[in-house]
Design a protein around this motif. Structure first.
Motif, mmCIF file in Angstrom:
data_model
loop_
_atom_site.group_PDB
_atom_site.id
_atom_site.type_symbol
_atom_site.label_atom_id
_atom_site.label_comp_id
_atom_site.label_asym_id
_atom_site.label_seq_id
_atom_site.Cartn_x
_atom_site.Cartn_y
_atom_site.Cartn_z
ATOM 1 N N THR A 146 0.844 -1.180 0.000
ATOM 2 C CA THR A 146 0.000 0.000 0.000
ATOM 3 C C THR A 146 0.885 1.238 0.000
ATOM 4 O OG1 THR A 146 -1.787 1.131 1.183
ATOM 5 C CG2 THR A 146 -0.168 -0.046 2.531
ATOM 6 N N LEU A 147 0.364 2.323 -0.544
ATOM 7 C CA LEU A 147 1.090 3.583 -0.560
ATOM 8 C C LEU A 147 0.078 4.719 -0.669
ATOM 9 C CD1 LEU A 147 3.957 4.888 -0.627
ATOM 10 C CD2 LEU A 147 3.754 4.877 -3.123
ATOM 11 N N VAL A 148 0.248 5.719 0.190
ATOM 12 C CA VAL A 148 -0.645 6.873 0.192
ATOM 13 C C VAL A 148 0.178 8.153 0.280
ATOM 14 C CG1 VAL A 148 -2.519 5.588 1.317
ATOM 15 C CG2 VAL A 148 -0.915 6.915 2.723
ATOM 16 N N SER A 149 -0.476 9.255 0.021
ATOM 17 C CA SER A 149 0.055 10.579 0.347
ATOM 18 C C SER A 149 -0.954 11.221 1.287
ATOM 19 C CB SER A 149 0.231 11.452 -0.899
ATOM 20 O OG SER A 149 1.304 11.000 -1.688
ATOM 21 N N TYR A 150 -0.469 11.768 2.386
ATOM 22 C CA TYR A 150 -1.311 12.509 3.322
ATOM 23 C C TYR A 150 -1.177 13.982 2.946
ATOM 24 C CZ TYR A 150 -0.988 8.126 5.899
ATOM 25 O OH TYR A 150 -1.045 6.805 6.256
ATOM 26 N N ILE A 151 -2.273 14.589 2.488
ATOM 27 C CA ILE A 151 -2.186 15.930 1.903
ATOM 28 C C ILE A 151 -3.183 16.867 2.573
ATOM 29 C CG2 ILE A 151 -2.356 17.287 -0.213
ATOM 30 C CD1 ILE A 151 -1.694 14.749 -1.791
ATOM 31 N N ASP A 152 -2.677 18.018 2.994
ATOM 32 C CA ASP A 152 -3.532 19.068 3.537
ATOM 33 C C ASP A 152 -4.555 19.440 2.464
ATOM 34 O OD1 ASP A 152 -4.369 21.941 3.942
ATOM 35 O OD2 ASP A 152 -3.149 21.692 5.746
ATOM 36 N N PRO A 153 -5.851 19.532 2.837
ATOM 37 C CA PRO A 153 -6.880 19.837 1.828
ATOM 38 C C PRO A 153 -6.667 21.158 1.097
ATOM 39 C CG PRO A 153 -7.898 19.255 3.935
ATOM 40 C CD PRO A 153 -6.413 19.314 4.152
ATOM 41 N N GLU A 154 -5.867 22.062 1.653
ATOM 42 C CA GLU A 154 -5.614 23.352 1.007
ATOM 43 C C GLU A 154 -4.379 23.350 0.117
ATOM 44 O OE1 GLU A 154 -5.626 26.476 3.911
ATOM 45 O OE2 GLU A 154 -7.560 25.843 4.729
ATOM 46 N N ASN A 155 -3.663 22.236 0.076
ATOM 47 C CA ASN A 155 -2.425 22.154 -0.695
ATOM 48 C C ASN A 155 -2.739 21.730 -2.133
ATOM 49 O OD1 ASN A 155 0.148 21.829 -1.700
ATOM 50 N ND2 ASN A 155 0.912 20.724 0.083
ATOM 51 N N ASP A 156 -3.190 22.687 -2.922
ATOM 52 C CA ASP A 156 -3.619 22.412 -4.300
ATOM 53 C C ASP A 156 -2.504 21.821 -5.156
ATOM 54 O OD1 ASP A 156 -6.166 23.387 -3.702
ATOM 55 O OD2 ASP A 156 -5.661 25.417 -4.342
ATOM 56 N N ARG A 157 -1.275 22.287 -4.969
ATOM 57 C CA ARG A 157 -0.157 21.788 -5.791
ATOM 58 C C ARG A 157 0.105 20.307 -5.511
ATOM 59 N NH1 ARG A 157 2.392 25.919 -8.580
ATOM 60 N NH2 ARG A 157 4.045 24.519 -9.208
ATOM 61 N N ALA A 158 0.072 19.924 -4.227
ATOM 62 C CA ALA A 158 0.313 18.523 -3.871
ATOM 63 C C ALA A 158 -0.835 17.644 -4.362
ATOM 64 C CB ALA A 158 0.502 18.377 -2.369
ATOM 65 N N ILE A 159 -2.060 18.141 -4.271
ATOM 66 C CA ILE A 159 -3.210 17.381 -4.769
ATOM 67 C C ILE A 159 -3.084 17.178 -6.277
ATOM 68 C CG2 ILE A 159 -5.705 17.506 -5.168
ATOM 69 C CD1 ILE A 159 -5.868 18.855 -2.337
ATOM 70 N N ALA A 160 -2.694 18.206 -6.995
ATOM 71 C CA ALA A 160 -2.517 18.085 -8.444
ATOM 72 C C ALA A 160 -1.417 17.073 -8.781
ATOM 73 C CB ALA A 160 -2.195 19.452 -9.058
ATOM 74 N N LEU A 161 -0.325 17.101 -8.028
ATOM 75 C CA LEU A 161 0.769 16.162 -8.275
ATOM 76 C C LEU A 161 0.326 14.736 -7.976
ATOM 77 C CD1 LEU A 161 3.647 15.406 -8.995
ATOM 78 C CD2 LEU A 161 4.334 16.088 -6.677
ATOM 79 N N ALA A 162 -0.311 14.517 -6.837
ATOM 80 C CA ALA A 162 -0.771 13.167 -6.487
ATOM 81 C C ALA A 162 -1.745 12.644 -7.539
ATOM 82 C CB ALA A 162 -1.411 13.178 -5.096
ATOM 83 N N THR A 163 -2.639 13.508 -7.997
ATOM 84 C CA THR A 163 -3.596 13.116 -9.032
ATOM 85 C C THR A 163 -2.866 12.727 -10.321
ATOM 86 O OG1 THR A 163 -5.290 14.561 -8.083
ATOM 87 C CG2 THR A 163 -5.594 13.877 -10.371
ATOM 88 N N ARG A 164 -1.886 13.526 -10.703
ATOM 89 C CA ARG A 164 -1.108 13.233 -11.913
ATOM 90 C C ARG A 164 -0.350 11.909 -11.778
ATOM 91 N NH1 ARG A 164 3.785 16.718 -14.522
ATOM 92 N NH2 ARG A 164 3.906 15.540 -16.462
ATOM 93 N N LEU A 165 0.035 11.578 -10.531
ATOM 94 C CA LEU A 165 0.741 10.324 -10.266
ATOM 95 C C LEU A 165 -0.223 9.134 -10.170
ATOM 96 C CD1 LEU A 165 3.261 11.678 -7.634
ATOM 97 C CD2 LEU A 165 3.882 10.643 -9.843
ATOM 98 N N GLY A 166 -1.525 9.400 -10.290
ATOM 99 C CA GLY A 166 -2.502 8.323 -10.283
ATOM 100 C C GLY A 166 -3.187 8.074 -8.954
ATOM 101 N N ALA A 167 -2.951 8.906 -7.962
ATOM 102 C CA ALA A 167 -3.604 8.722 -6.668
ATOM 103 C C ALA A 167 -5.057 9.170 -6.742
ATOM 104 C CB ALA A 167 -2.875 9.514 -5.585
ATOM 105 N N GLU A 168 -5.859 8.546 -5.916
ATOM 106 C CA GLU A 168 -7.260 8.942 -5.781
ATOM 107 C C GLU A 168 -7.547 9.221 -4.319
ATOM 108 O OE1 GLU A 168 -9.916 6.137 -7.556
ATOM 109 O OE2 GLU A 168 -8.965 6.317 -9.532
ATOM 110 N N LYS A 169 -8.317 10.288 -4.084
ATOM 111 C CA LYS A 169 -8.696 10.660 -2.728
ATOM 112 C C LYS A 169 -9.628 9.595 -2.160
ATOM 113 C CE LYS A 169 -11.266 14.203 -0.310
ATOM 114 N NZ LYS A 169 -12.013 15.449 -0.483
ATOM 115 N N VAL A 170 -9.330 9.173 -0.927
ATOM 116 C CA VAL A 170 -10.189 8.217 -0.239
ATOM 117 C C VAL A 170 -11.313 9.016 0.414
ATOM 118 C CG1 VAL A 170 -10.333 6.425 1.510
ATOM 119 C CG2 VAL A 170 -8.217 6.687 0.162
ATOM 120 N N PRO A 171 -12.540 8.869 -0.072
ATOM 121 C CA PRO A 171 -13.643 9.689 0.442
ATOM 122 C C PRO A 171 -13.828 9.532 1.955
ATOM 123 C CG PRO A 171 -14.335 8.459 -1.500
ATOM 124 C CD PRO A 171 -12.985 7.939 -1.104
#
Length: 190
Positions: A146-171
């Motif tokens: 397993t592998l995750v990124s823990y990202i502050d909801p206000e960190n738009d740049r990190a969210i964009a990078l994680a998304t580009r890397l194929g990560a999906e937010k766990v609702p």
């Protein structure tokens, strides 16, 4: 800026030991960068990042002493867990662009892919290149389940990078005030 005694590079036989250990850590090349184990000289860049406003997304801004504690913890992880903090340097001029982490920090339920880059390195694809290689290392060389990124909801740049890397937010899943972004483990056909 005060340089503390513990920030001084090792000398003599200790320096030889440091070099041997550093050479044993994995080095990964991208088209433009090298991911390598951190050197003492990298601490100033790390400290500048986490003690500034940029550190707000990594439990900061931290004090310089707090930055040192984080730096040595993430570096020691290599010895104890087989993964840790990589310094990302430019292949051509060797300048430090930032840091990528494969780690399992205290209190984290799962191993994390983390990234922290200098302002000068942003918007040029370096973070994607380096983070993609680190993510692939987690799956291929380290056989992470397993592998995750823990990202502050206000960190738009990190969210964009994680998304580009194929990560999906766990609702609905949060950890220490951060959203959990999960990377799907690749399926390989036999």
């Amino acid at each position: 800026m005060t340089i503390h005694p513990w920030e001084q590079p090792a000398t003599g036989q200790a320096a030889v030991a440091v070099d041997r250990i550093a050479q044993a850590l994995p080095r990964i090349a991208t088209d433009r960068t090298i991911l390598r184990g951190p050197y003492m000289e990298d601490f100033n860049v790390f400290a500048d990042l986490v003690t500034s406003d940029r550190g707000r997304y990594v439990s900061g801004p931290l004090t310089r002493e707090g930055a040192w504690d984080d730096f040595i913890q993430l570096t020691a992880s290599w010895i104890l867990r087989g993964c840790g903090l990589w310094t990302v340097e430019h292949q051509d001029d060797k300048r430090v662009l930032g840091f990528v982490l494969l780690g399992h920090e205290t209190g984290d339920p799962e191993p994390e892919l983390g990234f922290l880059f200098t302002e000068e390195a942003e918007g040029q694809g370096y973070a994607f290149e380096a983070s993609e290689k680190a993510r692939n290392n987690a799956w291929n060389a380290l056989s992470f389940d397993t592998l995750v990124s823990y990202i502050d909801p206000e960190n738009d740049r990190a969210i964009a990078l994680a998304t580009r890397l194929g990560a999906e937010k766990v609702p609905g899943e949060m950890h220490d005030g951060c959203e959990v972004w999960r990377y799907a483990r690749p399926e390989y056909e036999l």
